[in-house]
Design a protein around this motif. Structure first.
Motif, short mmCIF file in Angstrom:
data_model
loop_
_atom_site.label_atom_id
_atom_site.label_comp_id
_atom_site.label_asym_id
_atom_site.label_seq_id
_atom_site.Cartn_x
_atom_site.Cartn_y
_atom_site.Cartn_z
N PHE A 49 32.45 38.69 38.45
CA PHE A 49 33.43 37.86 37.76
C PHE A 49 33.37 36.40 38.20
O PHE A 49 33.33 35.49 37.38
CB PHE A 49 34.85 38.39 37.96
CG PHE A 49 35.11 39.72 37.31
CD1 PHE A 49 34.99 39.88 35.94
CD2 PHE A 49 35.46 40.81 38.06
CE1 PHE A 49 35.23 41.10 35.33
CE2 PHE A 49 35.71 42.04 37.48
CZ PHE A 49 35.59 42.19 36.10
N ASP A 50 33.36 36.18 39.51
CA ASP A 50 33.38 34.80 40.01
C ASP A 50 32.08 34.09 39.72
O ASP A 50 32.06 32.92 39.31
CB ASP A 50 33.66 34.79 41.52
CG ASP A 50 35.01 35.40 41.88
OD1 ASP A 50 35.72 35.87 40.95
OD2 ASP A 50 35.36 35.43 43.07
N ALA A 51 30.95 34.78 39.93
CA ALA A 51 29.65 34.18 39.67
C ALA A 51 29.49 33.85 38.20
O ALA A 51 29.01 32.76 37.83
CB ALA A 51 28.54 35.13 40.13
N ALA A 52 29.88 34.77 37.33
CA ALA A 52 29.73 34.56 35.89
C ALA A 52 30.61 33.41 35.40
O ALA A 52 30.19 32.61 34.55
CB ALA A 52 30.06 35.84 35.14
N THR A 53 31.84 33.31 35.89
CA THR A 53 32.72 32.23 35.47
C THR A 53 32.15 30.88 35.86
O THR A 53 32.12 29.94 35.06
CB THR A 53 34.13 32.41 36.06
OG1 THR A 53 34.66 33.68 35.66
CG2 THR A 53 35.07 31.31 35.59
#
Length: 265
Positions: free
Chosen positions: A148-152
């Motif tokens: 989630f954090d990497a993709a955002t």
């Protein structure tokens, strides 16, 4: 995806975390190393690669001309898709999107959409007729937890590099000037912080071994101006009010650090 973790491994990791330590030596509220690189796909109008630890995500943005939604005639369109490549993890399978990939796309899309960092009105070419549609493609190429954090971060970074040909509407058709491009202007930046509950502790940026034994998960999206724009709960067990407030407080404290990793603005 099936995740079968030996009980001895589960107990070992939980014991370490309950002592406010982690297997990789990080503090409970500490991110792994974060790297952001822009313009990694030559054929895309905007792109970025983000690494958090060993987790690696590539995003490409492809704009096209389309018709607006009937109830939003003056707004452009965002479409987010996530693909979990089998080379990233043996548990990822080819074929139709998995529940995990659908959830990832929806959570990231919500953070981008609800933060309103993209001015959709500026993507309107002719109200009720033609607008820019931005297709955001997420590709997971190495998985070691916390997508989630990497993709955002990757989506925001890719959007920040996106260029659109100048478009005009003449004689009921769109005329594109490919030699004259305009940068997609973002109103601000947004980042997401993800926590998992293991034992009695909330753990930031879970690596794969930690994510595999989580009791519950929460992701918090916060804009640069301090607005919470997205929250997503995962896992089988509930989170207490204290768990949620602790996570939100840490997410706020980490937001500036995460946004500072974004370049191309």
């Amino acid at each position: 995806m099936m995740n079968i973790i030996p009980e001895i491994t589960r107990e070992s990791i939980t014991h370490i975390i309950n002592e406010n330590k982690r297997v990789d030596g990080r503090a409970l509220d500490e991110y792994r190393n974060i790297e952001v690189e822009n313009n990694v796909i030559s054929k895309a109008e905007g792109s970025a690669r983000v690494k958090i630890g060993k987790t690696q995500v590539i995003v490409g943005v492809k704009p096209t001309i389309g018709e607006p939604f009937g109830d939003k005639p003056n707004l452009g369109v965002l479409m987010t898709n996530a693909e979990m490549l089998p080379m990233a993890d043996p548990k990822f399978e080819p074929g139709p999107p998995s529940e995990a990939s659908v959830e990832l796309a929806r959570v990231v899309d919500r953070a981008i959409r609800e933060s309103e960092i993209v001015d959709l009105e500026r993507l309107c070419i002719k109200e009720g007729k033609k607008v820019w549609m931005l297709f955001i493609d997420l590709h997971i190429i190495d998985f070691d937890g916390n997508l989630f954090d990497a993709a955002t971060l990757a989506v925001v970074s890719a959007l920040s590099t996106t260029k659109l040909p100048k478009a005009t509407f003449e004689n009921n058709e769109v005329i594109l000037n490919e030699e004259e491009t305009e940068n997609l202007v973002l109103r601000e930046k947004v980042a997401m912080s993800t926590f998992v509950k293991i034992g009695d502790k909330m753990v930031l940026d879970p690596a794969l071994d930690e994510e595999s034994i989580l009791k519950a998960r929460i992701s918090v999206g916060i804009t640069e101006s301090g607005k919470i724009c997205a929250m997503q709960k995962g896992g089988d067990e509930p989170l207490s009010r204290e768990n949620i407030l602790e996570s939100v407080e840490i997410a706020y404290s980490k937001n500036k650090e995460l946004i500072s990793k974004l370049n191309g603005y």
